[in-house]
Scaffold this active site. Structure first.
Site, PDB file in Angstrom:
ATOM      1  N   GLU A  45      19.357 -13.815  43.373  1.00 16.03           N
ATOM      2  CA  GLU A  45      20.756 -14.141  43.705  1.00 16.03           C
ATOM      3  C   GLU A  45      20.830 -14.914  45.028  1.00 16.03           C
ATOM      4  O   GLU A  45      21.737 -15.708  45.226  1.00 16.03           O
ATOM      5  CB  GLU A  45      21.611 -12.866  43.786  1.00 16.03           C
ATOM      6  CG  GLU A  45      21.706 -12.089  42.479  1.00 16.03           C
ATOM      7  CD  GLU A  45      22.824 -12.574  41.535  1.00 16.03           C
ATOM      8  OE1 GLU A  45      23.499 -13.578  41.846  1.00 16.03           O
ATOM      9  OE2 GLU A  45      22.994 -11.934  40.475  1.00 16.03           O
ATOM     10  N   HIS A  83      18.822  -7.372  36.127  1.00 18.81           N
ATOM     11  CA  HIS A  83      19.871  -8.407  36.159  1.00 18.81           C
ATOM     12  C   HIS A  83      19.399  -9.658  36.916  1.00 18.81           C
ATOM     13  O   HIS A  83      19.529 -10.778  36.429  1.00 18.81           O
ATOM     14  CB  HIS A  83      21.144  -7.830  36.788  1.00 18.81           C
ATOM     15  CG  HIS A  83      22.205  -8.855  37.006  1.00 18.81           C
ATOM     16  ND1 HIS A  83      22.877  -9.466  35.967  1.00 18.81           N
ATOM     17  CD2 HIS A  83      22.696  -9.426  38.140  1.00 18.81           C
ATOM     18  CE1 HIS A  83      23.733 -10.350  36.454  1.00 18.81           C
ATOM     19  NE2 HIS A  83      23.642 -10.339  37.770  1.00 18.81           N
ATOM     20  N   HIS A 122      24.064 -17.062  34.819  1.00 21.42           N
ATOM     21  CA  HIS A 122      24.515 -15.784  34.253  1.00 21.42           C
ATOM     22  C   HIS A 122      24.811 -15.846  32.759  1.00 21.42           C
ATOM     23  O   HIS A 122      24.683 -14.836  32.073  1.00 21.42           O
ATOM     24  CB  HIS A 122      25.744 -15.273  35.015  1.00 21.42           C
ATOM     25  CG  HIS A 122      25.407 -14.682  36.354  1.00 21.42           C
ATOM     26  ND1 HIS A 122      24.798 -15.405  37.358  1.00 21.42           N
ATOM     27  CD2 HIS A 122      25.564 -13.431  36.847  1.00 21.42           C
ATOM     28  CE1 HIS A 122      24.625 -14.632  38.415  1.00 21.42           C
ATOM     29  NE2 HIS A 122      25.076 -13.430  38.126  1.00 21.42           N
ATOM     30  N   HIS A 130      22.878 -13.150  30.963  1.00 24.65           N
ATOM     31  CA  HIS A 130      23.530 -12.022  30.287  1.00 24.65           C
ATOM     32  C   HIS A 130      23.090 -11.928  28.834  1.00 24.65           C
ATOM     33  O   HIS A 130      22.943 -10.828  28.292  1.00 24.65           O
ATOM     34  CB  HIS A 130      25.059 -12.160  30.364  1.00 24.65           C
ATOM     35  CG  HIS A 130      25.621 -11.746  31.697  1.00 24.65           C
ATOM     36  ND1 HIS A 130      26.873 -12.089  32.116  1.00 24.65           N
ATOM     37  CD2 HIS A 130      25.091 -11.002  32.702  1.00 24.65           C
ATOM     38  CE1 HIS A 130      27.107 -11.584  33.322  1.00 24.65           C
ATOM     39  NE2 HIS A 130      26.027 -10.931  33.698  1.00 24.65           N
ATOM     40  N   LYS A 145      35.065  -7.702  43.041  1.00 22.17           N
ATOM     41  CA  LYS A 145      34.967  -7.437  41.602  1.00 22.17           C
ATOM     42  C   LYS A 145      34.494  -5.995  41.418  1.00 22.17           C
ATOM     43  O   LYS A 145      33.455  -5.611  41.963  1.00 22.17           O
ATOM     44  CB  LYS A 145      33.967  -8.380  40.936  1.00 22.17           C
ATOM     45  CG  LYS A 145      34.533  -9.755  40.643  1.00 22.17           C
ATOM     46  CD  LYS A 145      33.557 -10.554  39.794  1.00 22.17           C
ATOM     47  CE  LYS A 145      34.083 -11.939  39.496  1.00 22.17           C
ATOM     48  NZ  LYS A 145      33.101 -12.768  38.762  1.00 22.17           N
ATOM     49  N   ARG A 159      46.786   4.909  42.278  1.00 25.99           N
ATOM     50  CA  ARG A 159      47.180   3.485  42.164  1.00 25.99           C
ATOM     51  C   ARG A 159      46.527   2.602  43.241  1.00 25.99           C
ATOM     52  O   ARG A 159      47.040   1.543  43.589  1.00 25.99           O
ATOM     53  CB  ARG A 159      48.698   3.311  42.223  1.00 25.99           C
ATOM     54  CG  ARG A 159      49.399   3.953  41.057  1.00 25.99           C
ATOM     55  CD  ARG A 159      50.758   3.334  40.814  1.00 25.99           C
ATOM     56  NE  ARG A 159      51.395   4.007  39.703  1.00 25.99           N
ATOM     57  CZ  ARG A 159      52.154   5.090  39.818  1.00 25.99           C
ATOM     58  NH1 ARG A 159      52.384   5.606  41.002  1.00 25.99           N
ATOM     59  NH2 ARG A 159      52.679   5.628  38.750  1.00 25.99           N
ATOM     60  N   ASN A 169      28.433 -17.890  38.875  1.00 32.09           N
ATOM     61  CA  ASN A 169      27.811 -17.432  37.628  1.00 32.09           C
ATOM     62  C   ASN A 169      26.645 -18.324  37.205  1.00 32.09           C
ATOM     63  O   ASN A 169      26.177 -18.213  36.065  1.00 32.09           O
ATOM     64  CB  ASN A 169      28.859 -17.380  36.508  1.00 32.09           C
ATOM     65  CG  ASN A 169      29.980 -16.424  36.851  1.00 32.09           C
ATOM     66  OD1 ASN A 169      29.744 -15.401  37.497  1.00 32.09           O
ATOM     67  ND2 ASN A 169      31.201 -16.743  36.459  1.00 32.09           N
ATOM     68  N   LYS A 192      29.096 -16.937  49.722  1.00 33.32           N
ATOM     69  CA  LYS A 192      29.987 -16.240  48.787  1.00 33.32           C
ATOM     70  C   LYS A 192      31.397 -16.116  49.382  1.00 33.32           C
ATOM     71  O   LYS A 192      32.396 -16.309  48.680  1.00 33.32           O
ATOM     72  CB  LYS A 192      29.425 -14.866  48.417  1.00 33.32           C
ATOM     73  CG  LYS A 192      30.346 -14.149  47.450  1.00 33.32           C
ATOM     74  CD  LYS A 192      29.674 -13.216  46.505  1.00 33.32           C
ATOM     75  CE  LYS A 192      30.696 -12.718  45.470  1.00 33.32           C
ATOM     76  NZ  LYS A 192      30.162 -11.749  44.554  1.00 33.32           N
ATOM     77  N   GLU A 203      38.776 -15.960  40.362  1.00 32.65           N
ATOM     78  CA  GLU A 203      37.948 -16.760  39.447  1.00 32.65           C
ATOM     79  C   GLU A 203      38.782 -17.577  38.467  1.00 32.65           C
ATOM     80  O   GLU A 203      38.564 -17.540  37.256  1.00 32.65           O
ATOM     81  CB  GLU A 203      36.937 -15.873  38.706  1.00 32.65           C
ATOM     82  CG  GLU A 203      35.792 -16.692  38.140  1.00 32.65           C
ATOM     83  CD  GLU A 203      34.647 -15.842  37.621  1.00 32.65           C
ATOM     84  OE1 GLU A 203      34.149 -14.994  38.368  1.00 32.65           O
ATOM     85  OE2 GLU A 203      34.247 -16.061  36.465  1.00 32.65           O
ATOM     86  N   ARG A 212      35.113 -20.109  41.783  1.00 32.14           N
ATOM     87  CA  ARG A 212      34.305 -18.884  41.851  1.00 32.14           C
ATOM     88  C   ARG A 212      33.309 -18.805  40.700  1.00 32.14           C
ATOM     89  O   ARG A 212      32.261 -18.170  40.814  1.00 32.14           O
ATOM     90  CB  ARG A 212      35.202 -17.641  41.885  1.00 32.14           C
ATOM     91  CG  ARG A 212      34.404 -16.357  42.059  1.00 32.14           C
ATOM     92  CD  ARG A 212      35.249 -15.167  42.455  1.00 32.14           C
ATOM     93  NE  ARG A 212      34.403 -13.992  42.594  1.00 32.14           N
ATOM     94  CZ  ARG A 212      34.771 -12.846  43.146  1.00 32.14           C
ATOM     95  NH1 ARG A 212      35.978 -12.714  43.640  1.00 32.14           N
ATOM     96  NH2 ARG A 212      33.931 -11.825  43.223  1.00 32.14           N
TER      97      ARG A 212
HETATM   98  N1  GLY Z   1      28.995 -12.031  40.994  1.00 29.96           N
HETATM   99  C1  GLY Z   1      29.852 -13.150  40.844  1.00 29.96           C
HETATM  100  C2  GLY Z   1      31.169 -12.991  41.540  1.00 29.96           C
HETATM  101  O1  GLY Z   1      31.350 -12.100  42.346  1.00 29.96           O
HETATM  102  O2  GLY Z   1      32.048 -13.761  41.298  1.00 29.96           O
END
Ligand code: GLY
Length: 382
Positions: free
Chosen positions: A199, A280, A262, A266, A157, A135, A259, A241, A251, A255
């Protein structure tokens, strides 16, 4: 040392520390040359018990694992190594199960710590395993690519891919520490370094015009190996960041700015089937160019800002148009359909990150489909 920094261990004189402020889930990103060889000492204050499980891939293990394990042994930290195959296909349920079994069979306890040594795939996979094993146990990120140092290792993430799309199964699970050793970037193939650099450019393009200018001046030397410029670029990217993640960890708002590029990227990646034609970061470079083109078409952004972004991406050798991707035909309909299966869809509406200029990105769901189609068609014809 930064005043609210949590890392108590010794570091080199040129190291930078970027704190990520998230209350009791706050942590530091330590950035510097040669950190891997002192990683054991740096990690020790963050380990409830001196026992870690390193998850890495075969490529990274061959290059960097022994430096890490030696530093752990010197610091008196017991370690078990779980090695997975390199590549995106490793971010799967099947590999997740293998990693979880190896952690549990290896004696993972609630107080053990998982260490992710590798790029984005390893970080996302190991982070998700750490989020759900027992957990949730602690984990530490040691990102070994530029892309993972400036983006995926920071912000919590974690995910594996689903049949329905990338990163669709996962959890927010913040690391306890991120160690970004800029020396390891020397072993990256140029193409992968460049993909990570896209990035870095993203942070300038979305929120910091002066950083973008700095990259225009310093990007080529940084890519050619200047160590202090690399450390500066990683630190400034992580600071950007960290500021955003501290405001919106899950997000629900700002946040999403991260993107930028993206949604288009994507869709291009999905069309290329993740088979190596498009990395990517390359998709993000083309996607940023497409997002600025759309912003210009909608009258939101001066054409010269979009041209300046593309000129810089081109100057360093990144693609800016779908036609830069080898052996692939695209149709506007197909790309727009693929954009619709992105997880940034909310109440059936696509979310776009557009820009009012360099460093002035914003979030909108208000894009007229005809303008979108015209902009994507123009990009495909370029
Ligand atoms: N890669 C985008 C984020 O971490 O929100």
């Amino acid at each position: 040392m930064t005043p609210d920094s949590k890392s108590g261990a010794p570091r080199g004189p040129s190291d930078r520390v970027v704190p990520v402020s998230l209350g009791d889930r706050s942590y530091d990103i330590v950035i510097g040359a040669g950190l891997l060889s002192i990683a054991g000492a740096l990690m020790t204050p963050h380990l409830p018990i001196p026992k870690v499980f390193i998850v890495t891939d075969e490529t990274v293990a061959a290059l960097h694992l022994s430096t890490l394990t030696e530093s752990l042994s010197e610091a008196g930290v017991a370690h078990t190594v779980i090695t997975v195959a390199p590549g995106e296909s490793t971010k799967s349920f099947a590999t997740l199960e293998t990693v979880l079994d190896a952690l549990l069979e290896g004696g993972l306890e609630r107080k053990s710590t998982v260490v992710a040594l590798g790029g984005g795939v390893v970080g996302d996979l190991a982070g998700f395993a750490a989020a759900i094993a027992q957990r949730g146990v602690r984990f530490i990120q040691i990102p070994t690519t530029l892309l993972s140092q400036v983006d995926s290792s920071v912000g919590g993430k974690t995910a594996v891919n689903a049949k329905a799309g990338k990163n669709l199964i996962g959890a927010f699970h913040q690391p306890s520490l991120v160690l970004a050793d800029t020396d390891v970037l020397d072993s990256l193939p140029r193409r992968e370094l460049l993909a990570g650099y896209a990035e870095v450019v993203k942070y300038g393009a979305l929120g910091d015009a002066s950083f973008f200018e700095w990259l225009e001046r310093n990007g080529p030397a940084l890519l050619d190996g200047d160590a202090s410029l690399r450390a500066e670029a990683v630190a400034r990217s992580c600071e950007a960041k960290a500021r955003i993640v501290a405001r919106d960890e899950r997000e629900s708002g700002v946040r999403a700015l991260l993107n930028l590029g993206h949604t288009f990227g994507h869709a291009l990646e999905s069309r290329c089937e993740y088979d190596g034609r498009l990395l990517h970061g390359e998709g993000v470079a083309i996607g940023m160019a497409m997002a600025f083109d759309l912003s210009v078409r909608l009258g939101l952004c001066a054409g010269q800002d979009g041209e300046r972004l593309k000129a810089h991406l081109r100057a360093v050798g990144l693609p800016v148009s779908p036609s830069d991707i080898p052996d692939t035909d695209f149709s506007a309909e197909d790309l727009i359909r693929r954009m619709g299966s992105d997880k940034k869809v909310s109440a059936g509406k696509l979310t776009f990150i557009l820009a009012k200029g360099l460093g002035r990105a914003f979030i909108t769901q208000d894009v007229d489909p005809e303008n979108l189609r015209a902009s994507v068609s123009a990009a495909l014809a370029a």
